[in-house]
Design a protein around this motif. Sequence first.
Motif, PDB file in Angstrom:
ATOM      1  N   LEU A   1       0.831  -1.206   0.000  1.00 23.94           N
ATOM      2  CA  LEU A   1       0.000   0.000   0.000  1.00 23.94           C
ATOM      3  C   LEU A   1       0.865   1.256   0.000  1.00 23.94           C
ATOM      4  CD1 LEU A   1      -2.820  -0.961   2.559  1.00 23.94           C
ATOM      5  CD2 LEU A   1      -3.062  -0.661   0.088  1.00 23.94           C
ATOM      6  N   ALA A   2       1.958   1.224   0.788  1.00 27.88           N
ATOM      7  CA  ALA A   2       2.877   2.367   0.811  1.00 27.88           C
ATOM      8  C   ALA A   2       3.543   2.547  -0.547  1.00 27.88           C
ATOM      9  CB  ALA A   2       3.925   2.167   1.904  1.00 27.88           C
ATOM     10  N   ASN A   3       3.930   1.429  -1.180  1.00 25.50           N
ATOM     11  CA  ASN A   3       4.510   1.495  -2.521  1.00 25.50           C
ATOM     12  C   ASN A   3       3.533   2.151  -3.496  1.00 25.50           C
ATOM     13  OD1 ASN A   3       6.208  -1.752  -2.339  1.00 25.50           O
ATOM     14  ND2 ASN A   3       6.796   0.231  -1.535  1.00 25.50           N
ATOM     15  N   LYS A   4       2.265   1.752  -3.416  1.00 22.47           N
ATOM     16  CA  LYS A   4       1.241   2.289  -4.318  1.00 22.47           C
ATOM     17  C   LYS A   4       1.045   3.783  -4.093  1.00 22.47           C
ATOM     18  CE  LYS A   4      -3.450   1.261  -5.962  1.00 22.47           C
ATOM     19  NZ  LYS A   4      -4.645   0.399  -5.766  1.00 22.47           N
ATOM     20  N   ALA A   5       1.208   4.226  -2.843  1.00 18.27           N
ATOM     21  CA  ALA A   5       1.046   5.648  -2.513  1.00 18.27           C
ATOM     22  C   ALA A   5       2.347   6.444  -2.686  1.00 18.27           C
ATOM     23  CB  ALA A   5       0.554   5.782  -1.075  1.00 18.27           C
ATOM     24  N   ASN A   6       3.404   5.769  -3.192  1.00 15.55           N
ATOM     25  CA  ASN A   6       4.719   6.405  -3.403  1.00 15.55           C
ATOM     26  C   ASN A   6       5.314   6.972  -2.120  1.00 15.55           C
ATOM     27  OD1 ASN A   6       4.869   5.940  -6.251  1.00 15.55           O
ATOM     28  ND2 ASN A   6       3.370   7.593  -6.538  1.00 15.55           N
ATOM     29  N   ILE A   7       5.100   6.257  -1.015  1.00 15.20           N
ATOM     30  CA  ILE A   7       5.703   6.642   0.266  1.00 15.20           C
ATOM     31  C   ILE A   7       6.925   5.755   0.491  1.00 15.20           C
ATOM     32  CG2 ILE A   7       5.370   6.877   2.755  1.00 15.20           C
ATOM     33  CD1 ILE A   7       2.315   6.909   2.194  1.00 15.20           C
ATOM     34  N   PRO A   8       8.134   6.320   0.555  1.00 14.15           N
ATOM     35  CA  PRO A   8       9.311   5.478   0.771  1.00 14.15           C
ATOM     36  C   PRO A   8       9.292   4.846   2.155  1.00 14.15           C
ATOM     37  CG  PRO A   8       9.904   7.807   0.856  1.00 14.15           C
ATOM     38  CD  PRO A   8       8.480   7.748   0.405  1.00 14.15           C
ATOM     39  N   VAL A   9       9.659   3.564   2.212  1.00 12.58           N
ATOM     40  CA  VAL A   9       9.684   2.823   3.477  1.00 12.58           C
ATOM     41  C   VAL A   9      11.104   2.341   3.737  1.00 12.58           C
ATOM     42  CG1 VAL A   9       8.806   0.833   4.771  1.00 12.58           C
ATOM     43  CG2 VAL A   9       7.293   2.074   3.188  1.00 12.58           C
TER      44      VAL A   9
END
Length: 585
Positions: free
Chosen positions: A108-116
Motif C-alpha cells: 500500500l505504501a509502494n502504491k502511494a509512493n511513500i518510501p519505506v
Amino acid sequence: MKALSILLFTTLNICCVYSQAKTWDVSVLYWSMKIEGQVAMRKGFEEEIGNFNKKSSDKIKITPYVAGEGRKGIVQQVSQMGEVVQKKPHAIVIQPTDNSALASGLLLANKANIPVIAYDQYIVNGTLASFLTSDNYQGGWDDGLHVESLFDRSYEIQIVVFEYPRVSSTIDRVDGFFDALRSRGQKFRVLKRYDAVDPESGEKAAKKFLQDFPTKGSVDLILTVNDGGGISIVKALWEKKRTEIRHATFDGAPESIQNIKEERLTVVNSAQYCAELGRETARTLILALMNKSFPQKKMIPTFPVTKQNVKEYPGWMGRPTGNFAQRDNQKLSSDLDRRPSSQKNKNILNIRIGVAPLCPYLCETGPGKWSGYIYDILTKVAKDRDFSFQLESIPNTRLVSALQTGKVNYIIVPSYIVRYLSDIRVMGPKLGVSYTGALLFSADKESIIDEESFRNKKVIFGDMAADPELKVDLGYAVRGTKLTGADVSERMIKMIGDGRASLALGDYNVLRYSLMKDANPSLRLTATSLTGFNSLVLVGTPKQPEFGYLPKNLDDWFREARIDGTLKKILEKYNLQDWDIFTRG
C-alpha cells in the motif's frame, strides 16, 4: 535611508531562507520498548534526528508508534501501518515485528509512493527504499571461529542448539556459525535442537535440556541465537552446576557480557551496535528526504566479545571502531577451504549436480529434460564459463548420501537439510529462498500470522518446503486436509476458487508460479512466516569444495546478472521475484 535599505535586504533574505526551509513528516513504527536492545536502537535513531534538526533549517518531525510484543504486537503494527499510509507522511521508518505480516502494508505504501525504510528485520515482497540490519551471518562466523579455537580440530564437539528458525536474522547467525566450523575442518555433532528466543521460552528449553542431558560432560557447547533466551538458559545451567558447558551467543546484552567477565559459561557473544543501527537508519532517512543517494541495503558490523577483548566493547550505545568496523570479506579471504588449490579442475567438462525436482525451482519435464529458473541460470553460466552440467533427479532424503558417496559433485537443497551437518561445504551464492505462502479469497484481508489465524477456516495444505521439525498446528482450523501429488498447487487454486476451502498453505513460489498459469482475481497469495525461511544452497564436499570452479562462476554471474537485468528476465518468466533482500551483499 542606507540603514533602512540594509535592514530591508536582510529581512528579505531571512524570509527567503525560512520560506525555503522544509519540514518533513515521518512516521516511525517501533517494535518494543521493553526489549533493551530495541530501546537502544530507538535512542540512536532519535539522537541522530535531533542532531540534524539542531544544525539544519530543515526539520524532520517524527510521529512515533510502538507495536508491543508477541502476537498482539504484530496485529497492532499491521493496524498502525495501515493508519500511517492513510496519513501520507513523507516517509515511513519501521522495525518490523514480522517479516511477512507487514507485506500488504508495504505494498500500500509502494502504491502511494511513500518510501519505506526498514531496520533490524525486512519485509518480503514489496519494495523497501532501504534495509539496514546487523551483519548476523558475520556474527555467527565470528562465534564459530572463536569456538573452533577452544577445541582440538580432531575432537568432535558435542553441540546443542537453541534456535528460532522462523526469523531470517537468527537463521543467518546459525548458518555463519556452522559454516565457520566447517571451513576449518572442525569436527562437530549437533545432538539436539530447542526453540528459545525470549526469557520464557529459554526457561522452558533449559528445563527440557537438563532432563535430556543430565550427565556432566555429555554436552561440550550450547549455541543460543540471542541473549533473549540465552541469558535465562545460562542462569538455569549455572544454578544446576553445569559449569563444564561452554556457551556461544549473540546480541551483547549487559548481563551476558558480565557472564563473560565472570566466566559463567559464556565464552563469546557477537554483540550488536544497537544505537549505531538506529543512527545509520536516521542517516539513510535524511539522505532519502534530501534526494541524495543512499544504500539500498547496509550491514552494521558486530563485535565478537570474548574474555580477551571484553574491555574494548563499547556497549550498545557505542560506535564500531578498530578491527571490527570493516571486515566484509573476512569470511572468504580467511577460509582456505574455499580457495581452489590448483588449476587442474578449471576446465572440467561436465559437472554432476543432484537435485529434487520442484517447479519452478527445477522442473523435470521428462527423462533427462529440465526447465525451471535454476536450470536456466545454470545453462547460462555453463555457456558463459565454458563447461557443461548434468542434473541427477534424487529425492531430498537421499541427496546428502549421493554427494558423500561421490555419485554427484554437488547438490542443491534447502539449507535446513545440511545446516547441522559436519562433512559438507555450503558454497557460492544463495540460489533462491523458500517459505510458506497462504492462498485466500481477495476479500479476506486477514494477515496469516500464526496458527490462531486458521480459526474458523477450512484449511488445505501441501509441501511447505520447510524443516519437518517446524510443524504447523492445524488444531485451530475447522478442518485441515493434506493434499499430495504433482498437481497440488493447481488443485489448491481450484478448491479455494470453488469455495471448498477458505485457506491453502504451500510453498509460496510454487503457488505463485501456478497462479501465473491459472490466474483468478478473486484469490490472493500472501507470504507467511509460519515455517521460517530456507535458502536454496549449493553444497559440495570438503575434499573438492570448488569442483569445476562452479561456486565462483555462480558468484560472478549473479553479480553481473543483477546489474544488467538478466536475472530479472529469467525470474519474470516464472512469475518470481529476486531474493536479494535475503543475501548479505
